[in-house]
Scaffold this motif. Structure first.
Motif, short mmCIF file in Angstrom:
data_model
loop_
_atom_site.label_atom_id
_atom_site.label_comp_id
_atom_site.label_asym_id
_atom_site.label_seq_id
_atom_site.Cartn_x
_atom_site.Cartn_y
_atom_site.Cartn_z
N UNK A 85 0.83 -1.20 0.00
CA UNK A 85 0.00 0.00 0.00
C UNK A 85 0.87 1.25 0.00
N UNK A 86 1.97 1.21 0.72
CA UNK A 86 2.89 2.36 0.71
C UNK A 86 3.47 2.58 -0.68
N UNK A 87 3.78 1.48 -1.38
CA UNK A 87 4.32 1.61 -2.74
C UNK A 87 3.29 2.22 -3.68
N UNK A 88 2.04 1.85 -3.49
CA UNK A 88 0.97 2.44 -4.29
C UNK A 88 0.78 3.92 -3.94
N UNK A 89 0.87 4.23 -2.66
CA UNK A 89 0.62 5.58 -2.18
C UNK A 89 1.66 6.57 -2.69
N UNK A 90 2.92 6.15 -2.72
CA UNK A 90 3.99 7.09 -3.08
C UNK A 90 4.15 7.26 -4.58
N UNK A 91 3.51 6.42 -5.39
CA UNK A 91 3.67 6.47 -6.84
C UNK A 91 2.92 7.63 -7.47
N UNK A 92 3.49 8.17 -8.54
CA UNK A 92 2.79 9.17 -9.35
C UNK A 92 1.82 8.50 -10.30
N UNK A 93 2.20 7.28 -10.74
CA UNK A 93 1.38 6.52 -11.69
C UNK A 93 1.30 5.08 -11.21
#
Length: 316
Positions: A85-93
């Motif tokens: 979820x953190x990886x999804x949250x920090x992504x621009x895309x």
């Protein structure tokens, strides 16, 4: 609703709440809240290896790609962790497969689209080129096995990166054209390899029905023990039916998949042997996940070439 379903439902409820909290926290402006790495690269998160590979090939030095599902991971049963979820949250895309490939996780991704750029790479695929599933009433999500159809996904990745990062649009166009050219060469290669197999022996038997697009594109009959989604369990009747099919058709090889246990196909091989029919494991195919990073099979093109070579050598 049984106990397992309650647990699953509770898991996704908590996950959705956690996602909402983290998205709100991301708006506060700490670290990579804007989706840019410390060295100025666009942060991209992809659900599967195939999608992540396309993003790396097209994005090149201007993107930093993170993939949620690594080698051997079954996307149909994938459960996101707090780290995911953190990886999804920090992504621009965020890129995902869509067509319910990611199972219940798709609901979370759709909700995320209200906060950031979240794109299903199958969105632009003509619906008349998709295969319907009798199991689910939905479309078969395993579109990457038709290489020509997968070029549409690559174009979607390219266009999304251009829109999100127009300063590097020319680089995305150039790298996209190169990658699309490589995919066209790959499509021709797979077609030629399948033609090496006599038509009557061009039968691909695997653990689950992931190769429908492959069969349609390259004129191969495809038979799977399980349905399109591995969430649907198989039973003794399915095993017996597939065993009898192998005997009746005099099929000499079946294939295991890297993201699924091999025991189901081994049981079918043993069952055929009890009826006096010799069937071998023709090799391991990559279906819902690619190979290990740093290997040839750890790329989309390498994975597809491996599959074509393995099938051709076993069935010739």
């Amino acid at each position: 609703m049984n106990e397992n379903r309650k647990k699953i439902s509770g898991f996704w409820t908590m996950l959705a709440l956690l996602l909402g909290i983290m998205l709100l926290a991301g708006c506060s402006g700490n670290g990579n809240a804007q989706g840019i790495s410390e060295d100025g690269k666009l942060l991209v998160t992809a659900t599967t290896g195939m999608i992540g590979d396309a993003a790396r090939e097209i994005g090149g030095e201007h993107v930093q790609v993170t993939t949620l599902m690594g080698p051997g991971v079954d996307p149909h049963l994938f459960k996101a962790s707090q780290g995911d979820i953190r990886k999804l949250d920090r992504a621009a895309v965020v890129f995902y497969g869509g067509l319910h490939l990611e199972g219940n996780m798709e609901r979370v991704l759709v909700k995320m689209a209200a906060q950031k750029t979240v794109v299903a790479v199958t969105d632009d695929m003509p619906r008349d080129r998709l295969i319907g599933s009798a199991d689910t009433g939905e479309f078969d999500p395993h579109v990457w096995f038709d290489v020509d159809l997968w070029t549409v996904a690559a174009e979607t990745v390219r266009d999304t990166l251009i829109e999100k990062d127009p300063a590097n649009a020319e680089a995305y166009r150039e790298q996209g054209e190169r990658y699309l050219s490589e995919l066209k060469e790959l499509d021709t290669y797979v077609r030629e390899r399948m033609l090496e197999i006599p038509a009557e022996g061009r039968v691909l038997v695997t653990a689950h029905d992931a190769f429908g697009y492959f069969g349609r594109a390259y004129e191969v009959e495809v038979v799977g023990l399980q349905g399109i989604s591995t969430a649907a369990e198989f039973g003794a009747r399915d095993v017996s039916a597939l065993r009898d099919y192998l005997v009746e058709r005099n099929i000499k090889a079946v294939f295991v998949e890297s993201s699924l246990p091999a025991r189901s196909m081994q049981a079918i091989v043993a069952g055929a042997a009890q009826q006096g029919h010799d069937v071998t494991i023709g090799g391991e195919l990559f279906s819902d996940a690619m190979g290990e990073p740093g290997t040839t099979e750890g790329t989309y093109i390498g994975m597809i070439r491996h599959n074509a070579d393995t099938i051709a050598e076993a069935l010739k």
